[in-house]
Design a protein around this motif. Structure first.
Motif, PDB file in Angstrom:
ATOM      1  N   UNK A   1      25.512 179.347  55.084  1.00 38.71           N
ATOM      2  CA  UNK A   1      26.707 179.574  56.017  1.00 38.71           C
ATOM      3  C   UNK A   1      26.735 178.138  56.652  1.00 38.71           C
ATOM      4  N   UNK A   2      28.072 177.753  56.413  1.00 36.31           N
ATOM      5  CA  UNK A   2      28.386 176.442  56.888  1.00 36.31           C
ATOM      6  C   UNK A   2      29.325 176.603  58.112  1.00 36.31           C
ATOM      7  N   UNK A   3      28.864 176.135  59.099  1.00 39.47           N
ATOM      8  CA  UNK A   3      29.625 176.040  60.389  1.00 39.47           C
ATOM      9  C   UNK A   3      29.967 174.710  61.019  1.00 39.47           C
ATOM     10  N   UNK A   4      31.037 174.426  61.764  1.00 40.40           N
ATOM     11  CA  UNK A   4      31.806 173.149  61.686  1.00 40.40           C
ATOM     12  C   UNK A   4      31.686 172.900  63.463  1.00 40.40           C
ATOM     13  N   UNK A   5      31.409 173.578  64.133  1.00 38.19           N
ATOM     14  CA  UNK A   5      31.077 173.496  65.745  1.00 38.19           C
ATOM     15  C   UNK A   5      30.440 174.763  66.244  1.00 38.19           C
TER      16      UNK A   5
ATOM     17  N   UNK B   1      21.684 178.569  58.215  1.00 41.14           N
ATOM     18  CA  UNK B   1      23.129 178.038  58.771  1.00 41.14           C
ATOM     19  C   UNK B   1      23.000 176.614  58.750  1.00 41.14           C
ATOM     20  N   UNK B   2      24.049 175.935  58.336  1.00 41.70           N
ATOM     21  CA  UNK B   2      24.084 174.567  58.184  1.00 41.70           C
ATOM     22  C   UNK B   2      25.268 173.737  58.774  1.00 41.70           C
ATOM     23  N   UNK B   3      25.683 172.676  58.556  1.00 41.42           N
ATOM     24  CA  UNK B   3      26.957 171.945  58.641  1.00 41.42           C
ATOM     25  C   UNK B   3      27.312 170.945  57.652  1.00 41.42           C
ATOM     26  N   UNK B   4      28.380 170.234  57.863  1.00 36.47           N
ATOM     27  CA  UNK B   4      28.707 169.567  56.569  1.00 36.47           C
ATOM     28  C   UNK B   4      29.486 170.257  55.773  1.00 36.47           C
ATOM     29  N   UNK B   5      29.820 169.491  54.517  1.00 41.08           N
ATOM     30  CA  UNK B   5      30.630 170.056  53.410  1.00 41.08           C
ATOM     31  C   UNK B   5      30.083 171.430  52.668  1.00 41.08           C
TER      32      UNK B   5
END
Length: 624
Positions: A63-67, A91-95
Motif C-alpha cells: 500500500x503506497x501512500x504519498x502523504x 504501508x510504504x511511500x515512494x514510487x
C-alpha cells in the motif's frame, strides 16, 4: 423517541415515485454477457469506463501512500485486509510498482467534492480522493471488489455521492444495545459508504447520578465507540430527546416534570417554562460534549404533547404570552425552548437537529434558521416549506423504520417503487436542493420483541438500500433479486464479528460458579435460531429467565432483579442468554436486558450491569 403512534401511510407516493424513475445501470445478470458493465459494488458505481486487462491482487502487494492523510487511509485498509484474512500488507511511500495499491489525496481535485474518489485498475490499482474521506471511500470499493475475487477488471470510475448525510439512527435509549453490536454496525455502515450514526442514548452521568437508571453507557464505552467511528469516517451524533420522552432522566426529578391543573405530573415531559429545566438539560449537553466531539447536537423535540392538550397546562400559554405577546400560542413556548437550546448549542460550536412533528404551524415564533429538521411525519408544515424557511432537511420517513418487535421497512417495495430521499411523508420534491440525505431508524418499542441478532439480520437490506439511494441511483439493478444479489456479493465488512456462534456446542453441562456461591448444577444448553443459548435445568426441566422488577418497554430492567427458572418457551426472548468466554470460564448475559448473571453473598442469582457488580464466572464441564 419511540416509534409508537407514528404510522400515517405514504399517501399518493407510488405515482409520484414513478415520475422519479432514473435510468438503471446493467443488472447482475447482464454483467455475465459480452458487455460486463461496471464491477459489482454497493453502492453501485455511478460510472465505469472499462479497459483491457485486469488488476490482480497477489503476494507482495504494498500500500503506497504519498502523504500523512493517505497513510492514515492506507493504515486502515491494511487493518481491514488483515481482518479479512489477507495477511499483513505493508504501508510504504515512494514510487508504486506493478501490483501495488496507490492511495493519494489531491486537494486540488475539487470535482471530487468532500467524499468522492477516482479508482483506476490496471497493472496497479490507484485510489485518489480530493480529501482523506474520499480516498477512504475508494478503499471501501476496493475491499468490496476484492471480496469477490483477486482479479479486478481494468477500468476507471469517478464516484461521487449525491447526498452528504447517509445515515442510521439507533434508539439505544431505555434498553442498552451491546457494544459489539454497535461496533459491527459502524463497520458495515462504513463498508457501504455511510457516514452518520445518530444515537439516542443515555451516558452514565457524573453530574446527575440520580438519573442513572439501567440502559446507560459508560463514558469509556462511548470514547471507544467514537474512536472506532472516527477511524471509519463516521460521525456519531448524540441525542437526548427533549422536552418530551425525558422519562429516563426525570424519574427522580418531579420538580422538573410538567404538571397539569389537577396536579398530575407527566414524568416524560419537561416543563419548558422553568429556567431550572433548561439549566438541567443544557448541563447534560455539556456532559455529553466530554465524549462526543461531533459538531451537531440532536435534541429530538418530537411528540411533546402527543395525546394531550395544552389547555390542561394554562401556564404554558401564560409563559408564551409574557414573552411573545398576546398573539402567542402554547406552541410558541415549545419553539422557544428549542431555540434556546439551539442558541446554547451554537455557543458550544454545535448545530442543532430536531424531528419535524412539533412544527405543526401552530406557532407564531419560527424555529431558528439553520436547525436541521429530520422529517418523519406528515404534518401541516410541508418539507418544501421547511427548506424555504432555511432548514436543512433529512428524510427520516417512517417507511424506513425498523421497530423492534413491530413494523419493519418494506425494502422490496421501496426498491421497486424507486424510492429516493426526495420522497417525504406527505410530499414529494422535484429537486435535491435542501435535502441533506436519508437514514433508516431502529426503535425498541417492544424491547423484548426481537433480539439484537434478529435486528441485525432484518436490517441488512434496509441498510444497503439506504446506502444505495443516498449515494447513487435508487434502482441500479433491473430487479430487487438482482439488488439482493449485489448485497450478497459484497458481503459484510472486514473485521465484523459473528455474534451468532455460541462458544460451546449444544449439550448438557455442569455449571460451577468459580466463587462457590451456588452449588454446581446441570443444564442443557441449546443454541437458539438467532445465535444465543437457552439453559434448561436437568433437575427441574425449567429454563433460566429474568422477569422480575419494573418493566420498561416490556423489559425488566431493574439491576439486582432475580434470575429464575420458568417454564421453557422458545418464543420467550428473556430466556435467551449470551455465553462469553472470559478468563477462567464464561460470562452469562441476558440477550434482552444486557445484564450479566451475578451470585450474591447469600447465594441468590440476580442480574446486574457489569459496572455495578462483577459478573459471575461460570465453568462449563460436559456432564456425564
Amino acid at each position: 423517541m419511540t416509534a409508537r403512534q407514528r404510522w400515517r401511510g405514504l399517501t399518493g407516493v407510488a405515482a409520484a415515485l414513478l415520475l422519479l424513475a432514473t435510468p438503471v445501470v446493467p443488472s447482475a445478470a447482464s454483467e455475465q454477457g459480452a458487455d460486463p458493465g461496471p464491477p459489482r459494488t454497493l453502492p453501485a458505481l455511478t460510472n465505469w469506463t472499462a479497459e483491457s486487462g485486469s488488476y490482480v491482487y497477489e503476494d507482495g502487494v504494498r500500500l503506497v501512500a504519498r502523504d500523512a492523510a493517505a497513510r492514515r487511509v492506507a493504515s486502515t485498509l491494511a487493518d481491514d485486509l488483515r481482518a479479512s484474512g489477507r495477511g499483513r500488507v505493508p504501508v510504504t511511500s515512494g514510487a508504486a510498482r506493478p501490483g501495488d495499491v496507490l492511495i493519494d489525496v489531491e486537494k486540488q481535485r475539487k470535482s471530487l467534492g468532500a467524499e468522492g474518489y477516482e479508482l483506476r485498475a490496471g497493472e496497479r490499482l490507484e485510489i485518489t480522493g480530493g480529501t482523506e474521506a474520499g480516498a477512504f471511500y475508494g478503499t471501501r470499493t476496493f475491499l468490496q471488489l476484492l471480496a469477490q475475487g483477486d482479479r479486478i477488471p481494468a477500468g476507471r470510475t469517478v464516484d461521487v455521492p449525491q447526498y452528504k448525510e447517509r445515515g442510521v439512527g439507533v434508539c439505544a435509549c431505555y434498553i442498552n444495545i451491546s457494544m459489539p453490536w454497535l461496533e459491527n454496525l459502524i463497520r458495515d455502515m462504513a463498508y457501504r459508504k455511510q457516514n452518520q450514526l445518530l444515537l439516542e442514548l443515555k451516558v452514565k452521568s457524573e453530574r446527575h447520578p440520580d438519573a442513572n437508571s439501567w440502559g446507560y453507557y459508560t463514558k469509556s464505552d462511548i470514547r471507544r465507540l467514537v474512536a472506532l467511528a472516527a477511524k471509519y469516517h463516521i460521525t456519531v451524533i448524540p441525542e437526548i430527546n427533549s422536552p418530551g420522552h425525558m422519562d429516563p432522566w426525570l424519574e427522580h426529578r418531579p420538580d422538573l416534570q410538567l404538571t397539569d391543573t389537577d396536579g398530575r405530573k407527566q414524568p416524560s415531559r419537561l416543563d419548558v417554562t422553568k429556567d431550572e429545566a433548561f439549566t438541567y438539560y443544557t448541563s447534560l449537553v455539556d456532559e455529553y460534549a466530554d465524549v462526543f466531539p461531533a459538531k451537531s447536537w440532536h435534541m429530538g423535540a418530537d411528540e411533546y404533547m402527543l395525546g394531550s392538550d395544552f389547555a390542561k397546562y394554562p401556564h404554558i400559554l401564560d409563559y408564551a404570552r409574557r414573552k411573545y405577546g398576546e398573539r402567542a400560542t402554547p406552541q410558541d413556548a415549545f419553539v422557544d425552548f428549542v431555540n434556546r437550546v439551539e442558541a446554547y448549542a451554537a455557543g458550544k460550536g454545535k448545530r442543532l437537529r430536531i424531528w419535524n412533528d412539533g412544527l405543526t404551524g401552530d406557532n407564531t415564533v419560527p424555529v431558528a434558521a439553520g436547525t436541521t429538521v429530520e422529517h418523519w411525519l406528515a404534518v401541516r408544515t410541508k418539507p418544501s416549506e421547511l427548506i424555504a424557511q432555511g432548514h436543512p432537511l433529512m428524510n427520516a420517513a417512517y417507511s424506513l423504520y425498523l421497530v423492534r418487535g413491530g413494523f419493519h421497512s418494506d425494502t422490496r417495495k421501496l426498491y421497486e417503487q424507486r424510492w429516493d430521499p426526495r420522497v417525504f411523508e406527505g410530499e414529494t420534491l422535484t429537486s435535491r436542493e435542501g435535502v441533506t440525505g436519508a437514514k433508516i431508524s431502529l426503535w425498541p418499542d417492544n424491547g423484548r420483541g426481537e433480539t439484537e441478532n434478529e435486528v441485525a439480520a432484518s436490517m441488512r437490506l434496509p441498510l444497503s438500500h439506504v446506502a444505495q439511494v443516498t449515494w447513487g441511483s435508487p434502482h441500479p439493478d433491473a430487479t430487487y433479486a438482482d439488488f439482493t444479489a449485489r448485497d450478497t456479493a459484497v458481503g459484510h465488512a472486514p473485521g465484523r464479528r459473528d455474534l451468532t456462534k455460541p462458544p460451546v456446542p449444544d449439550g448438557t453441562y455442569t455449571l460451577r460458579d468459580t466463587e462457590g456461591g451456588v452449588p454446581p448444577a446441570d443444564y442443557e444448553i441449546r443454541r437458539t435460531p438467532d445465535g444465543y443459548v437457552t439453559l434448561k435445568s436437568a433437575r427441574t426441566g425449567a429454563c433460566l429467565e429474568t422477569r422480575s422488577g419494573k418493566l420498561t418497554l416490556n423489559v425488566p430492567l431493574d439491576p439486582g432483579s432475580s434470575v429464575t427458572q420458568e417454564t421453557c418457551d422458545a418464543r420467550n426472548t428473556l430466556q435467551r442468554w449470551q455465553l462469553t468466554p472470559v478468563r477462567g470460564g464464561h460470562r452469562l448475559t441476558n440477550a434482552i436486558t444486557r445484564m450479566a448473571a451475578h451470585v450474591t453473598d447469600d447465594g441468590r442469582l440476580v442480574q446486574y450491569p457489569t459496572d455495578q457488580q462483577p459478573p459471575s464466572t461460570w465453568q462449563l464441564t460436559p456432564s456425564s
